[in-house]
Every structure is written in structure tokens, then in C-alpha cells.
Design an enzyme around this catalytic site. Structure first.
Site, short mmCIF file in Angstrom:
data_model
loop_
_atom_site.label_atom_id
_atom_site.label_comp_id
_atom_site.label_asym_id
_atom_site.label_seq_id
_atom_site.Cartn_x
_atom_site.Cartn_y
_atom_site.Cartn_z
N GLU A 102 13.01 2.43 14.63
CA GLU A 102 12.83 3.44 13.58
C GLU A 102 12.55 4.78 14.26
OE1 GLU A 102 9.33 2.77 11.19
OE2 GLU A 102 10.02 4.06 9.56
N GLY A 105 3.23 0.44 11.78
CA GLY A 105 2.43 1.55 12.29
C GLY A 105 3.27 2.39 13.24
N ASP A 120 0.82 -1.22 0.00
CA ASP A 120 0.00 0.00 0.00
C ASP A 120 0.85 1.27 0.00
OD1 ASP A 120 0.71 -0.92 2.61
OD2 ASP A 120 -0.83 0.31 3.54
O1 LIG Z 1 8.33 2.52 7.85
C1 LIG Z 1 7.24 2.23 8.34
N1 LIG Z 1 7.11 2.17 9.68
C2 LIG Z 1 5.96 1.81 10.28
N2 LIG Z 1 4.85 1.54 9.59
C3 LIG Z 1 4.90 1.64 8.25
C4 LIG Z 1 6.06 1.98 7.57
N3 LIG Z 1 5.80 2.00 6.25
C5 LIG Z 1 4.50 1.67 6.11
N4 LIG Z 1 3.95 1.47 7.32
C6 LIG Z 1 2.56 1.13 7.61
C7 LIG Z 1 1.58 1.90 6.76
C8 LIG Z 1 0.84 0.86 5.99
O2 LIG Z 1 -0.53 1.17 5.83
C9 LIG Z 1 1.03 -0.39 6.82
C10 LIG Z 1 0.86 -1.71 6.11
O3 LIG Z 1 1.60 -1.81 4.96
O4 LIG Z 1 2.36 -0.24 7.33
#
Ligand SMILES: O=c1[nH]cnc2c1ncn2[C@H]1C[C@H](O)[C@@H](CO)O1
Ligand SMILES: [Zn+2]
Length: 359
Positions: free
Chosen positions: A204, A174, A19
Site C-alpha cells: 500500500e 497500521g 473502527d
Molecule cells: O488501509 C489501511 N492500511 C493500514 N492500516 C489501516 C488501514 N485502514 C485502517 N487501518 C488501521 C487503522 C485502524 O485503527 C486499524 C484497525 O482496524 O487498522
């Protein structure tokens, strides 16, 4: 290293969100089809710029807000299939030979799809994309539980139910602040009981304590990002480094770090390409892999990430071969399949690029 060689180099990506990687034109078409009116623009080029700029905020929370637009148009079987097929095609066109693509099934139920229907639709699309790419790419899905919701056990059960049918493992993602991974212990225990693979986004937006919890309390086999493991590494003036107990554990146990440089710059997890810890971690012997995280939201591709590493650290084919082999060694695939990819696809691919030069 020339751009054409970067494109030709075989690549493996372990951390790419379905996504977060849609084609801008596809979002616009799908929004028209489903009547979604929230897009900031209907011009594909402007939409690509909008995502990259909106995500360039220095905050993970703001970065994540942009996903409202992509998830809004991924709510039907047809849309999921199309997005997944295009994802596999785009990765293959970028020279990716193995990909693990992740997404959160619970975010695709706004129009009544069941969780199994979501997974089946994405799998069908991924198989179609592999087929259209002439078998040049193998793609597996990872199912993501969201850290701020209460559905991780359900998603872990879904992962176990769909394993060996296109789903290779589980992840949680998330906002990291306020949502420590141990909140989802029941999910991880379910996966471990069933000998199922999982990775966790950690280190992160929160520091080493988040990585510690992900590895030692939850049992993560790999870490999404993990760059803040540097909190537990002391670099001395003469360039030598002393590792703390956690950093030593992660390195010595070959726990792969799914490093995503461009995304880290956007969310504030790193300051610049030149100072990104990826090079320090590689030199210290960590199992480092290079990844896109979100091709649309971060405005990147695997080739772009390679190019940034060439510019920042002067890497040549030998280093990219090392990253790619590391990724496949840490893939959630059966060992013989990993070995086959390394021996028959990756090693010969890099041999053709002159990786033996030692650069
Ligand atoms: O880098 C990230 N860190 C935490 N959550 C993330 C990152 N990139 C995407 N997401 C989340 C947003 C998306 O809606 C979800 C599932 O792919 O994961
Ligand atoms: Zn991610």
C-alpha cells in the site's frame, strides 16, 4: 449499469475496518455518553465530510490519524456492541451478503476491557446486526495486530482462541513504512502452527518488497491492498505485460488482492480511478476483490466502489459477479459455506441482473 442494480447486486467484502466505518451520528452520541471532547464537530453531516477530507491527504500516516476519534468512543462493551451491530446492518442494506470485518482489539482497552471482552462484545453486536438484517448477511471478524506495537503474538493467540466463534482470521495493519511484516513473524508462526487463516496489509505505502515479505516470509493467504504488485509488472506499449517472479507467484497461486480503490486514492497508493491498477490486474488474471477499507473515513460503500468502477472501466454485472465470486472463494470460511453462498446467493442474484450478457 443502473444504480438500483448496483445496490441490488449481491456483494462480498473481505476488507472493511470496524473502527473505520461508524455512522457519524453514532460517534457523536457515543462521544457525549463517554465524555470524549476531541471531536472536530458535533454535526453528523459535517463530521462525515471532516473524516473524508482529513483522510484525503495522500499519506497513509495522516489517513490513520483520523482513527483516534473513532477508537476513542469504542471503549465499552455497549459501544462496541452498538457499532458492530450497525456495521452489519449498514453492510446488509448495501447489498453485502458476506463480510469479514476487522479491528484491533488492543485499541479498545483504554477503559479497562480485557481482550476477550472486546472480542465477545463485537461478536455479540455482529450477531445482533445479522439478526436485525433478517439473515441476509453473514459476518465474520478478523482480529488485527498493529504493526507498530509489540502485541501481535498475543492477538494471534486471541484469534486462535476465538476461532469458530465468530472470528475467522487475523491481519496486521497500521503504518507500513518502517514496520515490515516480518517483525511479526512469531504471530504468523503461531497461526500457521494452528492452521489459522491470515491476511496482511502490504503493498500500500511500500512496494513489491513488502508483498514479497508478506507472502514468502510470513505466509499470507491474501494481501490487503497489494496494488503495488504493479512494481513487478512491466506493461509494454502494445498493451501486453510481462510479469516478474513475484507477480507471477501471486497470480498463479490465486492469492487474493483486497483492493480498495477509494482508500488508495486518499493515501496516495493510486492516482485516479481511471488509472487504478485494478483493471490491469483483473485482465492479467489476478484474483482481484473489491473492498471498502473504511466506509466512514473513505466516505464510501461497496455500491460506491462498484459505481466508480462502472464509470472508470465500464464494468457491468458480469465483472462484479467475478469480483464477488473471487471474494467468497478467498473468504476465511469453510469450503462448503463458500460454495453455498456462491451457488445459492451470488449466482442467482447476478442471474437476476442479466450478468449473462457478458458485460
Ligand atoms: O488501509 C489501511 N492500511 C493500514 N492500516 C489501516 C488501514 N485502514 C485502517 N487501518 C488501521 C487503522 C485502524 O485503527 C486499524 C484497525 O482496524 O487498522
Ligand atoms: Zn485496511
Amino acid at each position: 449499469m443502473h444504480l438500483s442494480d448496483i445496490l441490488r447486486a449481491p456483494k462480498a467484502v473481505l476488507h472493511d475496518h470496524l473502527d473505520g466505518g461508524l455512522r457519524p451520528g453514532t460517534i457523536i452520541e457515543l462521544a457525549r455518553d463517554c465524555g470524549y471532547q476531541g471531536l472536530p464537530t458535533e454535526d453528523p453531516a459535517a463530521l462525515a465530510v471532516w473524516f473524508r477530507d482529513a483522510a484525503d491527504s495522500g499519506s497513509l500516516e495522516r489517513y490513520l490519524e483520523t482513527f483516534a476519534h473513532t477508537c476513542a468512543v469504542m471503549q465499552t462493551r455497549e459501544a462496541l456492541e452498538r457499532v458492530a451491530a450497525e456495521c452489519a446492518e449498514d453492510l446488509a442494506a448495501d447489498g453485502v451478503v458476506y463480510a469479514e470485518v476487522r479491528y484491533a482489539p488492543e485499541q479498545h482497552q483504554e477503559r479497562g476491557l480485557g481482550l476477550d471482552e472486546v472480542v465477545d462484545a463485537v461478536n455479540a453486536g455482529l450477531r445482533e446486526g445479522e439478526r436485525r438484517s433478517g439473515g441476509r448477511i453473514t459476518v465474520r471478524a478478523l482480529l488485527t495486530g498493529m504493526r507498530h506495537t509489540e502485541r501481535s503474538l498475543e492477538i494471534a493467540e486471541l484469534t486462535v482462541a476465538h476461532r469458530d466463534r465468530g472470528v475467522a482470521g487475523f491481519d496486521i495493519a497500521g503504518g507500513e513504512v518502517g514496520n515490515p511484516p516480518a517483525r511479526h513473524l512469531a504471530a504468523f508462526q503461531h497461526l500457521r502452527r494452528h492452521n489459522c487463516h491470515f491476511t496482511i496489509h502490504a503493498g500500500e505505502a511500500v512496494g513489491a518488497e513488502s508483498i514479497h515479505e508478506a507472502v514468502q516470509v510470513c505466509g499470507a493467504e491474501r494481501i490487503g491492498h497489494g496494488v503495488r504488485i504493479t512494481d513487478d509488472i512491466q506493461v509494454h506499449d502494445d498493451g501486453t505485460a510481462t510479469l516478474g517472479r513475484l507477480a507471477s507467484y501471486v497470480r498463479d497461486n490465486r492469492i487474493a488482492l483486497e483492493v480498495c480503490p477509494t482508500s488508495n486514492l486518499q493515501t496516495g497508493a493510486a492516482k485516479s480511478y481511471d488509472t487504478h491498477p485494478v483493471d490491469l490486474l483483473r485482465r492479467l488474471g489476478f484474483r482481484v476483490t473489491l473492498n471498502t477499507d473504511n466506509r466512514l473515513v473513505s466516505g464510501t460503500t461497496m455500491s460506491e466502489e462498484f459505481r466508480h468502477m462502472v464509470d472508470a472501466f465500464g464494468y457491468g454485472p458480469a465483472v462484479f459477479e467475478e469480483f464477488t465470486v473471487a471474494a467468497v472463494e478467498s473468504a476465511f470460511l469453510p469450503l462448503p459455506e463458500r460454495q453455498r453462498l456462491i451457488d445459492e446467493v451470488i449466482r442467482p442474484g447476478y442471474a437476476g441482473l442479466g450478468a449473462q450478457s457478458g458485460q
